[in-house]
Design a protein around this motif. Structure first.
Motif, PDB file in Angstrom:
ATOM      1  N   SER A 200       0.816  -0.940   0.152  1.00  0.00           N
ATOM      2  CA  SER A 200       0.135   0.176  -0.074  1.00  0.00           C
ATOM      3  C   SER A 200       0.913   1.448  -0.042  1.00  0.00           C
ATOM      4  CB  SER A 200      -0.581   0.025   1.582  1.00  0.00           C
ATOM      5  OG  SER A 200      -1.122   0.752   1.073  1.00  0.00           O
ATOM      6  N   ALA A 201       0.272   2.474  -0.481  1.00  0.00           N
ATOM      7  CA  ALA A 201       0.787   3.511  -0.847  1.00  0.00           C
ATOM      8  C   ALA A 201      -0.248   4.632   0.323  1.00  0.00           C
ATOM      9  CB  ALA A 201       1.579   4.272  -1.853  1.00  0.00           C
ATOM     10  N   HIS A 202       0.775   5.280   0.861  1.00  0.00           N
ATOM     11  CA  HIS A 202       0.009   6.777   1.770  1.00  0.00           C
ATOM     12  C   HIS A 202       1.122   7.939   1.132  1.00  0.00           C
ATOM     13  CE1 HIS A 202      -1.713   8.341   5.663  1.00  0.00           C
ATOM     14  NE2 HIS A 202      -0.626   9.104   5.748  1.00  0.00           N
ATOM     15  N   CYS A 203       0.522   9.138   0.896  1.00  0.00           N
ATOM     16  CA  CYS A 203       1.418   9.956   0.159  1.00  0.00           C
ATOM     17  C   CYS A 203       1.398  11.736   0.983  1.00  0.00           C
ATOM     18  CB  CYS A 203       1.497  10.094  -1.543  1.00  0.00           C
ATOM     19  SG  CYS A 203       2.369   8.632  -1.765  1.00  0.00           S
ATOM     20  N   HIS A 204       1.322  11.966   1.271  1.00  0.00           N
ATOM     21  CA  HIS A 204       1.061  13.408   0.978  1.00  0.00           C
ATOM     22  C   HIS A 204       1.857  14.535   0.048  1.00  0.00           C
ATOM     23  CE1 HIS A 204      -0.630  13.290   5.358  1.00  0.00           C
ATOM     24  NE2 HIS A 204      -0.111  11.755   5.695  1.00  0.00           N
ATOM     25  N   ASN A 205       1.052  15.739   0.448  1.00  0.00           N
ATOM     26  CA  ASN A 205       0.860  16.868  -0.547  1.00  0.00           C
ATOM     27  C   ASN A 205       1.970  17.840  -0.613  1.00  0.00           C
ATOM     28  OD1 ASN A 205       0.407  16.488  -3.816  1.00  0.00           O
ATOM     29  ND2 ASN A 205      -1.076  18.811  -2.793  1.00  0.00           N
ATOM     30  N   ASP A 206       2.858  17.971   0.528  1.00  0.00           N
ATOM     31  CA  ASP A 206       3.386  19.009   0.563  1.00  0.00           C
ATOM     32  C   ASP A 206       4.126  19.428  -0.187  1.00  0.00           C
ATOM     33  OD1 ASP A 206       4.146  18.924   3.847  1.00  0.00           O
ATOM     34  OD2 ASP A 206       3.216  17.353   3.180  1.00  0.00           O
ATOM     35  N   LEU A 207       4.828  18.738  -1.366  1.00  0.00           N
ATOM     36  CA  LEU A 207       5.510  19.215  -2.651  1.00  0.00           C
ATOM     37  C   LEU A 207       4.354  19.321  -3.895  1.00  0.00           C
ATOM     38  CD1 LEU A 207       9.267  17.641  -2.301  1.00  0.00           C
ATOM     39  CD2 LEU A 207       8.539  20.119  -1.859  1.00  0.00           C
ATOM     40  N   GLY A 208       3.054  19.050  -3.603  1.00  0.00           N
ATOM     41  CA  GLY A 208       2.192  18.756  -4.577  1.00  0.00           C
ATOM     42  C   GLY A 208       2.113  17.210  -5.593  1.00  0.00           C
ATOM     43  N   LEU A 209       2.716  16.664  -5.177  1.00  0.00           N
ATOM     44  CA  LEU A 209       3.577  15.369  -5.820  1.00  0.00           C
ATOM     45  C   LEU A 209       2.486  14.057  -5.085  1.00  0.00           C
ATOM     46  CD1 LEU A 209       7.129  15.750  -6.072  1.00  0.00           C
ATOM     47  CD2 LEU A 209       5.540  16.249  -7.627  1.00  0.00           C
ATOM     48  N   ALA A 210       1.909  13.945  -3.922  1.00  0.00           N
ATOM     49  CA  ALA A 210       1.038  13.089  -3.542  1.00  0.00           C
ATOM     50  C   ALA A 210       0.179  12.371  -4.969  1.00  0.00           C
ATOM     51  CB  ALA A 210       0.156  13.866  -2.527  1.00  0.00           C
TER      52      ALA A 210
END
Ligand SMILES: [Zn+2]
Length: 509
Positions: A200-210
């Motif tokens: 599974s992948a869990h991403c955050h958008n701090d650089l707009g890349l989520a």
């Protein structure tokens, strides 16, 4: 050939943790029910060990919401895992999601543990969770800043202990797409037992890349994505569910037919519900669910669109749940036309009294506005749906201001059944009006956000105002819709105050 992708929605956990997104228990149930309609596979309902209120909310979702896996988050310790089980015991399909940090910086400064101790804690936590449920997810917090070899070691240990999903979070939003894909591939290639579990992948958008990172992970072999509606979440937010889902649908050719089970026509209604409940509005140019996402204004585009839709449109507004047409209603439409339109817009279940109330508002709106569009209708329905019992009711107001910035206002309210009025001066009409209201209501809240938006274009457009009030630890949202923007502001302010009056007795965290 299509391959299934598991959609793990964490709007109610990671999303709800973002500033100002706090929801009441009833609101969480409403969102959870809509998520089931949308077709998500897993709902992360909360963090039961965080507070008794959190535990109660997860337990209620577990009891009342069926047809979906309900998941609770737990740190890698006995008390958290026991709390998660207590909350989830009545779920149809419960999942415990346990996590521990694996990056050197987190292990050393946050946990104050050696890598060996962290591996032991992970094993113990997963094993304990497996005694309660057969569905256990393990996350390595801050994975993208962890040593890849160490990740493989801890994941292999978690799998040995019985984990069924292995999650790779980019907790701080630091990864880039290629790099993240490489990490996912490396873990799949070097972790013993990985073929038995879901990655599974869990991403955050701090650089707009989520979204980009999440899609890269899917290409590298991840078969679960952790996402939120509208991308809400701490800091810059999480991966937006609607973006990942529509990228996979629209670019099926490129992604090789890896598809989620999502009912895409429910994307916009779900987005609107979450915006209404949290008071966190998406920007007009937000992909898929923004007001302008399907608006074509440049002349050359319009010409192309009229000749053939596919010239500039890669997906249809209908496929993501925007209304089929911008049908225009007028007084001549009558009750029948009006109720038929409500049904088409997805409001078929409203009780008769509500429909009648809305019809009266619609007629009044027709007097003030040349054309009433679907967007206008949706705005008044959504405003009515978010209404709460009115302890404070608006009876009348007046305000004037001049170029010197000073404004005077008078307001008349019904407070607990009694008519009361007050005047005040302020820095602009809204400020003066809110001060006059404060004199009558006498609350301890602070205005944290004030947001104006036009519902439809044009001079006679309805304006929508949303406000957020902070009263100590608690946050209350209100919204108001009117052709007069000042009146919309007063309505929004009173709705937030009515909400605060309603929930002062409720336990909040
Ligand atoms: Zn997160």
């Amino acid at each position: 050939m299509t391959e299934r992708l598991i959609v793990f929605d964490t709007t109610l956990r990671d999303g709800e943790q973002s500033p100002g997104a706090t929801m009441t228990e009833d609101e969480k149930i409403e969102v959870a029910r809509q998520l089931v309609k949308l077709g998500v596979d897993v709902i992360e309902a909360g963090f039961p060990a965080a507070s008794p209120g959190d535990l109660a909310a997860v337990a209620r979702i577990a009891r009342e919401v069926k047809g979906v896996v309900v998941c609770g988050l737990a740190r890698a310790n006995d008390a958290d895992i026991d709390a998660a089980w207590e909350a989830l015991r009545f779920a149809e399909s419960p999942r415990i999601h346990t996590f521990i940090a694996t990056s050197p910086i987190h292990m050393e400064y946050k946990l104050r543990k050696t890598p060996d101790e962290v591996v032991e804690l992970a094993y113990a936590a997963v094993a304990r969770a497996r005694r309660y449920v057969s569905d256990v997810e393990f996350s390595a917090e801050d994975a993208t800043r962890s040593d890849p070899d160490f990740l493989c070691r801890i994941f292999a240990t978690a799998i040995q202990a019985g984990a069924t999903t292995i999650n790779i979070p980019d907790t701080v939003g630091y990864a880039t797409p290629e790099e993240f894909a490489q990490l996912v591939r490396f873990i799949i290639e070097h972790t013993p037992g990985i073929e038995r579990v879901v990655v599974s992948a869990h991403c955050h958008n701090d650089l707009g890349l989520a979204t980009a990172n999440t899609l890269a992970a899917v290409q590298a072999g991840a078969r679960q994505v952790e996402v939120t509606i509208n991308g809400i979440g701490e800091r810059a937010g999480n991966t937006a569910l609607e973006e990942v889902v529509m990228a996979l649908h629209t670019r099926r050719d490129y992604y090789g037919g890896i598809l989620p089970r999502i009912v895409t026509e429910q994307l916009v209604p779900t987005s609107k519900l979450v915006q209404r409940i949290t008071g966190i509005h998406v920007q007009p140019n937000k992909a898929i669910v923004g007001a302008n996402a399907f608006a074509h204004e440049a002349g050359i585009h319009q010409d192309g669109m009229l000749k053939h839709r596919a010239t500039y449109e890669i997906m249809t507004p209908q496929s993501v749940g925007w209304e089929a047409s911008r049908l225009v209603l007028g007084k001549h439409s009558g009750r029948a036309g009006f109720t038929a339109r409500l049904r088409e817009l997805g409001y078929g279940d409203l009780p008769r009294e509500r429909v009648e109330e809305l019809y009266q508002r619609f007629i009044a709106l027709c007097d003030r506005k040349k054309t009433v569009t679907d967007a206008d209708l949706i705005a008044i329905v959504e405003e009515q749906l978010s209404q709460v019992p009115e302890r404070y009711q608006l009876l009348g107001w007046r305000a004037h201001s001049g170029s010197d910035g000073r404004a005077e206002a008078w307001v008349k309210l019904k407070v607990d059944g009694q008519e009361r009025e007050a005047s005040a001066t302020g820095n602009g009409q809204i400020d003066a009006l809110f001060k006059a209201i404060d004199r009558l209501v006498g609350h301890q809240c602070e205005l944290e956000a004030f947001h104006i938006e036009a519902v439809t274009p044009g001079e006679d457009a309805q304006g929508e105002v949303s406000v957020r009030l902070r009263c100590g630890e608690a946050v209350y949202n209100g919204r108001g819709v009117a052709t007069d923007i000042i009146e919309a502001g007063i309505k929004a302010y009173l709705m937030a105050l009515n909400r605060s009056a309603l929930v002062t007795t409720e336990v909040r965290r």
